[in-house]
Design an enzyme around this catalytic site. Structure first.
Site, PDB file in Angstrom:
ATOM      1  N   ASP A  17       0.856  -1.184   0.000  1.00 17.77           N
ATOM      2  CA  ASP A  17       0.000   0.000   0.000  1.00 17.77           C
ATOM      3  C   ASP A  17       0.894   1.237   0.000  1.00 17.77           C
ATOM      4  O   ASP A  17       1.125   1.865   1.040  1.00 17.77           O
ATOM      5  CB  ASP A  17      -0.897  -0.033   1.241  1.00 17.77           C
ATOM      6  CG  ASP A  17      -2.062   0.947   1.135  1.00 17.77           C
ATOM      7  OD1 ASP A  17      -2.370   1.386   0.023  1.00 17.77           O
ATOM      8  OD2 ASP A  17      -2.667   1.251   2.182  1.00 17.77           O
ATOM      9  N   GLU A  96      -6.492   5.209  -8.688  1.00 21.12           N
ATOM     10  CA  GLU A  96      -7.787   5.694  -8.206  1.00 21.12           C
ATOM     11  C   GLU A  96      -8.408   6.758  -9.100  1.00 21.12           C
ATOM     12  O   GLU A  96      -7.731   7.671  -9.585  1.00 21.12           O
ATOM     13  CB  GLU A  96      -7.618   6.266  -6.791  1.00 21.12           C
ATOM     14  CG  GLU A  96      -8.913   6.530  -6.082  1.00 21.12           C
ATOM     15  CD  GLU A  96      -8.828   6.230  -4.589  1.00 21.12           C
ATOM     16  OE1 GLU A  96      -9.748   6.649  -3.876  1.00 21.12           O
ATOM     17  OE2 GLU A  96      -7.866   5.585  -4.156  1.00 21.12           O
ATOM     18  N   LYS A 132      -9.520   1.973  -9.037  1.00 23.51           N
ATOM     19  CA  LYS A 132     -10.073   2.151  -7.690  1.00 23.51           C
ATOM     20  C   LYS A 132     -11.210   3.165  -7.717  1.00 23.51           C
ATOM     21  O   LYS A 132     -11.064   4.272  -8.224  1.00 23.51           O
ATOM     22  CB  LYS A 132      -8.990   2.629  -6.712  1.00 23.51           C
ATOM     23  CG  LYS A 132      -8.011   1.559  -6.298  1.00 23.51           C
ATOM     24  CD  LYS A 132      -6.999   2.088  -5.296  1.00 23.51           C
ATOM     25  CE  LYS A 132      -7.588   2.219  -3.910  1.00 23.51           C
ATOM     26  NZ  LYS A 132      -6.575   2.621  -2.904  1.00 23.51           N
ATOM     27  N   THR A 156     -13.004   0.732  -3.207  1.00 23.95           N
ATOM     28  CA  THR A 156     -12.319   1.210  -2.017  1.00 23.95           C
ATOM     29  C   THR A 156     -13.284   1.956  -1.095  1.00 23.95           C
ATOM     30  O   THR A 156     -14.461   2.114  -1.397  1.00 23.95           O
ATOM     31  CB  THR A 156     -11.129   2.105  -2.418  1.00 23.95           C
ATOM     32  OG1 THR A 156     -10.338   2.389  -1.270  1.00 23.95           O
ATOM     33  CG2 THR A 156     -11.597   3.388  -3.071  1.00 23.95           C
ATOM     34  N   PHE A 178     -12.020  -1.643   4.688  1.00 27.58           N
ATOM     35  CA  PHE A 178     -11.063  -0.972   5.561  1.00 27.58           C
ATOM     36  C   PHE A 178     -11.167  -1.509   6.986  1.00 27.58           C
ATOM     37  O   PHE A 178     -12.266  -1.749   7.481  1.00 27.58           O
ATOM     38  CB  PHE A 178     -11.307   0.539   5.547  1.00 27.58           C
ATOM     39  CG  PHE A 178     -10.728   1.238   4.349  1.00 27.58           C
ATOM     40  CD1 PHE A 178     -10.603   0.600   3.137  1.00 27.58           C
ATOM     41  CD2 PHE A 178     -10.307   2.553   4.448  1.00 27.58           C
ATOM     42  CE1 PHE A 178     -10.068   1.248   2.031  1.00 27.58           C
ATOM     43  CE2 PHE A 178      -9.778   3.221   3.349  1.00 27.58           C
ATOM     44  CZ  PHE A 178      -9.656   2.569   2.145  1.00 27.58           C
TER      45      PHE A 178
END
Length: 321
Positions: A17, A96, A132, A156, A178
């Site tokens: 990440d 993203e 994303k 996400t 998450f």
């Protein structure tokens, strides 16, 4: 005995990440995920100066007003970093879509197509990229369109089973539930103290994983947003886990046995629930204060960092001019 990172890699696909290319080269993950916050940090690292300067030089030659040029340079930077990362990892790189498009299905689809085209112009095929998208209703609908075009999506900012269920029904390639941000919310609300086993973020991912596997869903579950190695160890056996370089280093140094915590083969099958519609999705989100608040907060944070990156680039363009 193998390190805990080595043991984890034997049962879970490891994803880095970060947007730091040197860290990815050193850690050798299978995949890599980025976002505007990580990209903002990466462009300020001296080892990435050449990539940034190349994008700035390109921006000087573009037409349009200052804001549009800065936005275009930021897009180019995201692709430049992603293309470099795609040469390093054997698997996928997640890029993203702009957070300020999170509630616009058509604009999200258009942006995703543009990202894929930009990668293909650099010789990076769509099979190496995950788009994303924030797990709003509009984002999930965009993913449904993109998946039909063989553009794989990573959903996400996912905090609830409602989001997860809608995403897999849209045939999203992967979701990123998450962990740490869920823990943050509960701690702020006065909960705890929590252990790795009682951590509400860990429990959320476990419930999503169990639901998917019981329904025979193909969507990949990739736990994200970790606060400590205990959360990671508690999800050993999850399809994938995306982990910061600092926590990957900590796991690499850790010794001792790492037992499997999630085992898809041990989950009995059951019928899938009724398909999610917009009304039920929005109601379930309304009833989940944590998911609603963290989704909105995450979109705002990513949008803020994207705007900071655009401002940084705008200053560089102005100086160059």
């Amino acid at each position: 005995m193998p390190s805990k990172l080595e043991q984890l890699a034997a049962m879970t696909t490891i994803v880095a990440d970060t947007g730091d290319i040197d860290a990815v080269k050193r850690l050798k993950p299978v995949d890599c995920t980025t976002n505007p916050s990580l990209l903002l940090k990466a462009v300020e690292l001296p080892q990435h100066a050449a990539l940034v300067e190349d994008a700035i030089a390109w921006g000087r030659k573009q037409g349009g007003n200052a804001d549009s040029r800065a936005a275009a340079v930021c897009d180019r930077l995201a692709i430049a970093f992603g293309a470099e990362l795609a040469q390093v990892v054997p698997g996928r790189v997640s890029t993203e879509v702009d957070a300020d498009l999170s509630f616009d299905t058509v604009a999200t689809v258009d942006k995703a197509r543009a990202i894929i085209n930009a990668y293909e112009e650099r010789g990076v095929g769509r099979e190496k990229i995950l788009i994303k998208i924030a797990s709003t209703w509009e984002g999930i609908r965009a993913a449904e369109v993109l998946q039909s075009e063989k553009i794989d999506c990573n959903m996400t900012l996912l905090f609830s089973l409602a989001q997860a269920q809608a995403a897999t029904e849209a045939q999203a390639f992967l979701i990123s539930p998450f962990v740490g941000r869920i823990l943050d919310w509960h701690v702020k609300a006065g909960g705890g103290p929590y252990t790795s086993e009682t951590d509400p973020g860990v429990q959320s991912v476990r419930s999503i994983h169990a639901a998917y596997k019981s329904q025979g869903r193909k969507t990949i579950v990739m736990g994200a947003s970790f606060r400590n190695v205990g959360e990671i160890e508690a999800l050993a056996g999850c399809d994938r886990l995306t982990i910061s370089p600092a926590l990957l280093d900590e796991l690499a140094k850790a010794e001792g046995d790492l037992p499997r915590k999630l085992d898809a083969s041990a989950i009995a099958t059951k019928p899938a629930p009724a398909a999610t519609d917009e009304k039920s999705f929005r109601w379930q989100m309304n009833e989940d204060a944590m998911a609603t608040e963290k989704l909105a907060e995450g979109i705002r944070a990513f949008a803020k960092d994207l705007n900071l990156l655009r401002a940084l680039v705008g200053k560089r363009l102005a100086i160059a001019a």
